[in-house]
Design an enzyme around this catalytic site. Structure first.
Site, mmCIF file in Angstrom:
data_model
loop_
_atom_site.group_PDB
_atom_site.id
_atom_site.type_symbol
_atom_site.label_atom_id
_atom_site.label_comp_id
_atom_site.label_asym_id
_atom_site.label_seq_id
_atom_site.Cartn_x
_atom_site.Cartn_y
_atom_site.Cartn_z
ATOM 1 N N MET A 144 -10.553 26.284 1.236
ATOM 2 C CA MET A 144 -9.414 27.002 1.435
ATOM 3 C C MET A 144 -9.503 27.428 2.710
ATOM 4 O O MET A 144 -10.432 27.333 3.492
ATOM 5 C CB MET A 144 -9.410 28.192 0.535
ATOM 6 C CG MET A 144 -10.582 29.314 0.740
ATOM 7 S SD MET A 144 -10.533 30.814 -0.075
ATOM 8 C CE MET A 144 -11.531 30.450 -1.390
ATOM 9 N N SER A 145 -8.069 27.882 3.359
ATOM 10 C CA SER A 145 -8.048 28.616 4.928
ATOM 11 C C SER A 145 -7.128 29.625 4.726
ATOM 12 O O SER A 145 -6.589 29.785 3.607
ATOM 13 C CB SER A 145 -7.531 27.211 5.745
ATOM 14 O OG SER A 145 -6.253 26.992 5.262
ATOM 15 N N GLU A 200 0.186 19.017 6.431
ATOM 16 C CA GLU A 200 0.457 19.713 5.591
ATOM 17 C C GLU A 200 0.775 20.984 5.955
ATOM 18 O O GLU A 200 1.587 21.703 5.563
ATOM 19 C CB GLU A 200 -0.878 19.833 4.474
ATOM 20 C CG GLU A 200 -0.986 18.331 3.452
ATOM 21 C CD GLU A 200 -2.085 17.488 4.251
ATOM 22 O OE1 GLU A 200 -2.354 17.727 5.476
ATOM 23 O OE2 GLU A 200 -2.505 16.415 3.543
ATOM 24 N N ASP A 220 -11.129 -5.683 1.836
ATOM 25 C CA ASP A 220 -9.780 -6.302 1.306
ATOM 26 C C ASP A 220 -9.824 -7.704 1.286
ATOM 27 O O ASP A 220 -8.942 -8.567 1.039
ATOM 28 C CB ASP A 220 -8.694 -5.646 2.256
ATOM 29 C CG ASP A 220 -8.287 -4.439 1.872
ATOM 30 O OD1 ASP A 220 -8.228 -4.043 0.544
ATOM 31 O OD2 ASP A 220 -7.540 -3.557 2.707
ATOM 32 N N ASP A 266 0.895 -0.915 -0.102
ATOM 33 C CA ASP A 266 0.095 -0.037 0.007
ATOM 34 C C ASP A 266 0.752 1.206 -0.027
ATOM 35 O O ASP A 266 1.873 1.362 0.711
ATOM 36 C CB ASP A 266 -0.727 0.156 1.297
ATOM 37 C CG ASP A 266 -2.124 -0.902 1.100
ATOM 38 O OD1 ASP A 266 -2.646 -0.999 -0.088
ATOM 39 O OD2 ASP A 266 -2.587 -1.494 1.901
ATOM 40 N N ALA A 302 -14.696 22.326 3.728
ATOM 41 C CA ALA A 302 -15.104 21.497 2.533
ATOM 42 C C ALA A 302 -15.811 22.295 1.417
ATOM 43 O O ALA A 302 -15.612 22.126 0.313
ATOM 44 C CB ALA A 302 -15.813 20.314 2.716
ATOM 45 N N LYS A 308 -4.953 30.336 1.187
ATOM 46 C CA LYS A 308 -4.164 29.257 0.537
ATOM 47 C C LYS A 308 -5.417 28.040 0.466
ATOM 48 O O LYS A 308 -6.278 27.902 1.444
ATOM 49 C CB LYS A 308 -3.086 28.610 1.410
ATOM 50 C CG LYS A 308 -3.240 27.963 2.526
ATOM 51 C CD LYS A 308 -1.934 27.120 3.045
ATOM 52 C CE LYS A 308 -2.204 26.024 4.003
ATOM 53 N NZ LYS A 308 -2.972 26.268 5.082
ATOM 54 N N THR A 359 -15.382 25.856 0.924
ATOM 55 C CA THR A 359 -14.666 26.733 0.290
ATOM 56 C C THR A 359 -13.528 26.214 -0.278
ATOM 57 O O THR A 359 -12.907 26.679 -1.112
ATOM 58 C CB THR A 359 -14.465 27.885 1.287
ATOM 59 O OG1 THR A 359 -13.624 27.362 2.269
ATOM 60 C CG2 THR A 359 -15.547 28.796 1.637
#
Lengths: 609, 698
Positions: free
Chosen positions: B399-400, B364, B538, B323, B395, B411, B397
């Site tokens: 962006m933050s 991130e 799986d 994976d 979710a 961004k 827009t």
């Protein structure tokens, strides 16, 4: 060893090396049903055989059917040969009147046990001869029974080897080919043409080919001598080519009518090796990786050279006791030195040692020299060659399937050391393969060791039916370890389906005929049936792709591993027996002790006296 | 017997009893006792080689006892032979007992966790009743609240709870279990820490996960693996051949003695000695210990193998399905580059990006702050005093950012930020789309940064391949193993990461069905496939794979389908499992080769000794210069027995394994165990012979 002797051996090997690829490629085409240059002439004959016998060329067999066909034809061949021998007195081409009232005094009677032994012997491609050809067999028996068997037993061997190769080459199928087709093709395209050409060459060298009665001659000393005749050349060719080895005459290829010249003897040993060597290429070609075939060829070559040079060195070194007596045993300009006892002057030491090695590397058993007269170490070479299962090129077909058995074992034992469960040519080597390979090995070890053990201690009353000589060791020619080696050699030769004799043992008694007959049956069928089972099992398996994690089965490392496996497995099984035979005899000879003739047996034969 | 008895009964040491010393005194004591128990012919007959040794030892004992009673000449020699033959059997038993005792020690520590707990069974009408755990059947529903121990294996059908699974995994950090999805399986014996869950019991008493673990580590269900059976056939066959060789030696000797007129036929003790020395006692004695120890080594890596067959198969694996997330990559995208648009300073972009990410606690976001600090020495500032207003990611827009000092720093996804800029009256420069596509092409994710109506540039987010992963994959390739990356990413992204990690193939936008198809395709070409998985979807692929490693955090369905469970739930473990499988097979092959190679020297010791009086000439073969026939035979027998004990550590630990090509590995191992096996006994037997003479024992 002399330079010329070494060159002879190397020259022989180079010719075999040169023939391997073309002949091997030809056989690969034949057995894969492709056209060859012989098809325009021989294809009609092949088709005719199928039409007459009702064989369907395109129908393949499961391994059990294939094995059934092998057994069926073997039983038929046995019955046919047995009957012809027993009925020879009523059949034509019998100028000496064997098995009739007209038979000369001293002719060997065709007893049931002798006929059994001989029928088994020729059916199993052994050609052990308890009889003396020229005093026992009519020309009709020699031709219709024995020569025919020489073709069919060799063809069966090739067919079985091809079936095993198909097991490796194919995947996820149930069938391994059609025995009747393989058997026919081996005979029609491979054995017949080569034997035909070779027989003509032999005839050109002076090998006789006639149906005449024996010639009575008067020697220069005025004595009368009976000179045997017969259709020899036609039998001689297939005798060598099919690694059969049963001589027309008792003296086999030492007889001037069987093997008159150095050229004919060279051709004879070439004929022994040509098909077994070429089959390694056929194997490589059919599994689509000729390196695999050449690896087997290389392993066989190494063992061949070890054997031939040991024998040659030992024979040329001669007998130290003779040297102590002041007899010249070194090479001089006028004589070969070494051990010339039992050797033909026209062949010399190198050709004799080479012939003895080649005939036991392969399961031929023809001889141009008396193995019994070899030095202990020289005699050890043929013995050990046979005990390792005749895998140094080996019998036609039998050599290939024999070495593949060892390859399976080598891969299984050492293959784990690469961190994978063993595989050979993309096929997993699992329970069934190991079980069958071990079964074959155990059967051969059992036959050689146990029959020898019984015969060393078994007591019979004097003049008993089973063994008129009394105890089973009463048939020996020599005392001590050499006598022991004679018994060991007889059962080894029978089990390995070789047929050469150490001589020295009078084997034409019901006891030896029966037990050597059984040894031949065990050595043939308990070897080939397990391997056909392996072929069936392998063919059904998936083909695993080769990666850098796969044990490489080509190249020096694997060749060394294979040679090591053959030598060590053979040595571990037979070392105790060999050490009480040729090995101790060697040390005793160095100490000045020999084991002389117990009874002068050859001199007893009427036509020599 | 557990040495590291945990303080809290339900807590096992982090590594389930794993790094146990090889010769733990308690285990050794137990194993010695067990060695004698194992002398029973009924159990020993399963091991044909050692059974032959036992019969030989018994036979020798009887004959020696007769000799001693009648005051035979060489009774002392016979007694010593008999004693060493019994030792040979005991040493082999000891090796097996050691391996088993180590398993038992682990089982014991597991068993301690299996206290019978009381569960609350839900009855119709919503009432509950107290039920003992062992009375629960599959299908019952129980309620577990904070502090409760879950009474049996089951599936969460309602609720969410944090659970302490350290009893199984050794990991003390709690895990979340909730109904639906792939995190719904709970294991009996684990403890609910917070909240409550409704659990449907899935296993009957005696069949729970812990029950099976105990049975497995104890070796109670141990079945011989296919390769082990084949190897057993080989060594049993060799034993039969040597039996023939030695049994026929008696009549041969009778012939030789009568022919030579001197000497005597070798005694039973001598013939049995030769037989025992020849038959492959080394591998015969250690074979089962190697197998048990292999399973144990898998356990030491915190992996539970459901069968020895699975461990063996893992050595054969051709294709590893790895994976991407968590195995090949760290699993989080990280900022690797700032790409300013024309006319913008890189520092300005980095500063804006950092400011907009200060309140972003996602990996991130953190990676953007770190990158700006590393590249431009921009310190993460405290911005709370600047009347900053942080705009969290949504979710909707996509962006933050942050509003401060009349700046609107944002961004987010490229198209969202572009829309934001246009809305503020700005224009999106021509180079923007181009730069966005360039990042996407290399498998990265572009993140746009804007300051109000001004588009500043892009942040390149990238899936980062784990350090050392490329080397490991290269090692796998060297071992002949293809590694295939499985990812839900689009083919473009997948290809980029695949080439960076150096995997041989990848499966992009993989659905469970794709995985299953891929496995079938590989197997159709004769390859063995290993994979990891955790979700219920799986399960078909895990069942199809030759080696299926289920993550312990996964669903019960996945665990049932696979043939191993990784208690650490670490997908990288697959590589270690393959190595353990290979090591197991190499150990077996090495000791088999060694065992057979050893025989050569023993012949040189025993054959001349046997026939010293009959054929003194055979003394020429006594190349070790052994003192007397008795000392030679005794030395060979003693060497043969001691070598078993000497190799016990190797059998239990496994031979050293390093990734390399099969050819290189074969060359090295043949040299050590093949050639070494031929050579080693010569000095060994010689030394024992010297010692025996020195001690006047022979």
């Amino acid at each position: 060893m002399t330079a010329i002797g070494i060159y002879q051996i190397l020259f022989f090997f180079l010719i075999i090396l040169a023939l391997t690829k073309p002949v091997g490629m030809f056989m690969a085409r034949v057995f894969q049903g492709e056209r060859t240059f012989l098809h325009p002439i021989l294809r009609p004959m092949e088709r005719l055989i199928y039409r007459l016998s009702g064989v369907r060329e395109d129908v393949e067999q499961h391994w059990t059917q294939y094995a059934g066909a092998v057994l069926a034809i073997s039983i038929a061949k046995f019955a046919f040969t047995y009957l012809i021998q027993r009925l020879q007195g009523f059949l034509p081409l019998n100028p000496q009147g064997f098995s009739t009232a007209a038979a000369a005094q001293g002719a060997t009677p065709m007893t049931p046990d002798l006929a059994f032994n001989t029928a088994v012997s020729f059916m199993t491609n052994t050609n052990w001869q308890s009889y003396v050809g020229e005093t026992t067999m009519s020309y009709f028996v020699q031709m219709a029974a024995l020569t025919v068997q020489n073709f069919t037993s060799a063809a069966a061997g090739i067919a079985i080897a091809i079936a095993l190769v198909r097991g490796f080459a194919r995947h996820e199928v149930k069938t391994i080919g059609n025995f009747w087709v393989d058997f026919t093709r081996a005979t029609v395209y491979v054995l017949l043409p080569l034997a035909f050409v070779a027989a003509l060459i032999f005839a050109s060298q002076g090998v006789v080919q006639n149906w005449d009665a024996y010639t009575q001659a008067t020697t220069v000393e005025g004595a009368t001598q009976t000179i045997a005749q017969g259709p020899v050349a036609s039998q001689e060719a297939i005798k060598q080519l099919g690694t059969n080895g049963g001589g027309f005459f008792n003296a086999n290829s030492a007889h001037p009518f069987e093997n008159p010249t150095p050229l004919s003897t060279t051709l004879q040993i070439l004929l022994i090796f040509v098909l077994p060597a070429a089959l390694t290429y056929t194997f490589g070609s059919m599994v689509k990786d000729t390196r695999q075939g050449w690896s087997l060829f290389a392993a066989m070559s190494i063992m061949f050279f070890i054997g031939v040079f040991t024998a040659y060195w030992s024979e040329q070194r001669g007998n130290p006791i003779l040297a102590q007596q002041g007899i010249e045993t070194a090479v001089t300009a006028t004589q070969p030195g070494g051990n010339m006892e039992g050797k033909e002057v026209r062949f010399g030491i190198a050709q004799s040692a080479l012939f003895a090695t080649v005939t036991t590397d392969a399961s031929c058993g023809a001889v141009n020299t008396m193995h019994d007269s070899f030095t202990p170490l020289g005699g050890l070479v043929p013995l050990f060659n046979m005990q390792t299962g005749e895998v140094i090129f080996g019998g036609v077909g039998a050599g290939l399937y024999g070495i593949l058995l060892y390859a399976i074992l080598a891969v299984f034992i050492a293959g784990l050391m690469v961190g994978r469960t063993p595989e050979y040519l993309g096929k997993k080597i699992e329970q069934k393969e190991v079980k069958m390979a071990m079964l074959a090995l155990i059967a051969c070890a059992f036959s050689i060791l146990v029959f020898t053990a019984i015969s060393t201690v078994l007591q019979f009353p004097k003049d008993s039916y089973w063994n008129p000589q009394g105890p089973a060791i009463g048939n020996l020619n020599n005392a001590g370890p050499h006598g022991f080696a004679e018994i060991l050699y007889a059962y080894t030769s029978g089990t390995a389906n070789n047929g050469s004799a150490f001589a020295g043992i009078s084997a034409n008694t019901p006891w030896y005929n029966l037990t050597i007959g059984l040894a031949m049956l065990i050595g043939r069928f308990l070897f080939l049936l397990p391997l056909l089972a392996v072929a069936g099992s392998l063919a059904a398996k998936k083909q695993i792709p080769v990666t850098s994690g796969t044990l490489p089965t080509h190249g020096g490392l694997f060749v060394g591993l294979l040679v090591g496996t053959v030598l060590i497995v053979g040595a571990l099984t037979f070392f105790p027996a060999l050490s009480l035979g040729p090995i101790v005899e060697h040390f005793l000879m160095r100490q000045g002790r020999l084991f002389s003739l117990a009874i002068p047996s050859l001199m007893d034969l009427p036509w020599l006296s | 017997m557990a040495v590291m008895t945990p303080e809290v009964p339900t807590l096992l040491p982090t590594r389930l009893s794993r790094s146990r010393p090889l010769f733990d005194p308690a285990i050794v004591t137990a194993a010695i006792g067990e060695s004698f128990v194992k002398l029973s012919p009924v159990t020993l007959i399963k091991n044909p080689v050692m059974f032959v040794v036992e019969v030989g030892a018994a036979l020798t004992t009887v004959f020696v006892a007769r000799d001693v009673a009648t005051g035979g000449a060489s009774a002392g020699f016979g007694v010593q032979i008999a004693v060493w033959l019994w030792f040979t059997v005991l040493f082999a038993n000891f090796a097996e007992a050691m391996a088993e005792a180590r398993g038992t020690a682990q089982a014991d520590s597991l068993r301690k966790t299996k206290t019978d707990v009381v569960g609350k069974r839900l009855l119709s009408g919503g009432r509950t009743e107290q039920v003992i755990g062992s009375a629960l059947r599959a299908g019952d529903v129980v309620i577990c609240e904070a502090g409760d121990v879950i009474p049996g294996d089951g599936e969460v059908i309602e609720g969410v709870a944090s659970i302490d699974e350290s009893v199984i995994t050794g990991e003390s950090a709690p895990v979340i279990r909730e109904s639906g999805g792939d995190r719904s399986a709970v294991t009996g014996g684990t403890r609910v820490l917070s909240d409550w869950i409704k659990v449907r019991i899935t296993s009957n008493p005696g069949e729970t996960f812990i029950d099976r673990m105990i049975a497995l580590v104890e070796g109670a269900q141990r079945q011989k693996t296919p390769n082990e059976i084949a190897l057993n056939i080989l060594i049993a066959g060799l034993t039969l051949i040597f039996l023939l060789a030695v049994a026929t030696l008696q009549p041969y000797a009778a012939y030789a003695v009568s022919a030579a007129g001197v000497g005597s036929i070798p005694s039973v003790a001598v013939l049995v000695s030769l037989l025992v020395c020849l038959i492959p006692t080394t591998i015969g004695g250690l074979l089962s210990a190697i197998g048990i120890a292999g399973m144990d080594r898998v356990m030491q890596h915190n992996v539970l193998a459901m069968s020895g067959r699975a461990v063996e198969a893992s050595g054969d694996v051709h294709t590893l399905l790895l994976d991407k997330t968590g195995t090949i990559t760290l699993g989080n995208r990280q900022a690797v580059e700032f790409i300013p648009l024309a006319g913008v300073e890189a520092t300005e972009l980095a500063d804006a990006a950092q400011l907009s990410s200060l309140a972003d606690e996602t990996p991130e976001g953190r990676s953007i702050v770190v990158l700006a600090k590393e590249r431009f020495k921009l310190r993460g500032r405290e911005v709370s005093d600047k009347s900053a207003v942080f705009i969290p990611f949504s979710a909707h827009t996509r962006m933050s950012g942050v509003d401060l000092d009349h700046r609107q720093l944002r961004k987010g996804a490229a198209d969202s930020i572009a829309a934001f800029v246009r809305e503020k009256g700005g224009v999106v420069p021509s180079g923007f789309t181009e730069a966005t596509e360039r990042i996407a092409r290399t498998g990265g994710t572009p993140l746009a940064v804007a300051d109000g109506r001004r588009m500043l540039g892009l942040i390149h987010l990238k899936d980062v391949v784990k350090g050392g992963m490329k080397d490991r994959i290269a090692q796998l390739r060297l071992m002949g193993i293809r590694s295939v990356m499985i990812t839900g990413d689009n083919p473009l992204t997948a290809a980029a990461i695949a080439s960076e990690a150096g995997v041989d193939d990848f499966l992009a936008q993989a659905t469970p069905k794709d995985k299953l198809e891929y496995i079938k395709k590989e197997q159709g070409q004769g390859r063995l496939v290993a994979m990891t998985g955790d979700g219920t979807n799986d399960a078909p692929a895990l069942a199809q794979a030759d080696v299926g490693v289920a993550m312990n955090t996964g669903t019960m369905a996945a665990k049932e389908a696979g043939n191993m469970v990784d208690l650490d739930s670490n997908p990288t473990k697959l590589i270690e499992i393959v190595a353990i499988g290979k090591q197991l097979l190499i150990t077996r092959g090495a000791l088999t080769t060694f065992s057979i190679a050893n025989d050569v020297a023993k012949y040189f010791a025993i054959i001349p000794a046997m026939f010293m009086t009959t054929y003194p000439a055979l003394g020429a073969m006594n190349i070790m210069g052994l003192h007397t026939p008795q000392s030679a035979i005794l030395a060979a027998v003693i060497f043969n027995a001691l070598i078993i004990i000497a190799l016990v550590p190797l059998a239990l630990r496994g031979v050293k394994y390093r990734p390399e090509s099969a050819a290189a590995m074969l060359r090295r191992n043949l040299l050590i165990y093949g050639l070494g096996g031929i050579v080693a006994p010569f000095p060994g037997i010689w030394a024992i012979d010297q010692l025996l003479v020195l001690l006047h024992l022979a």
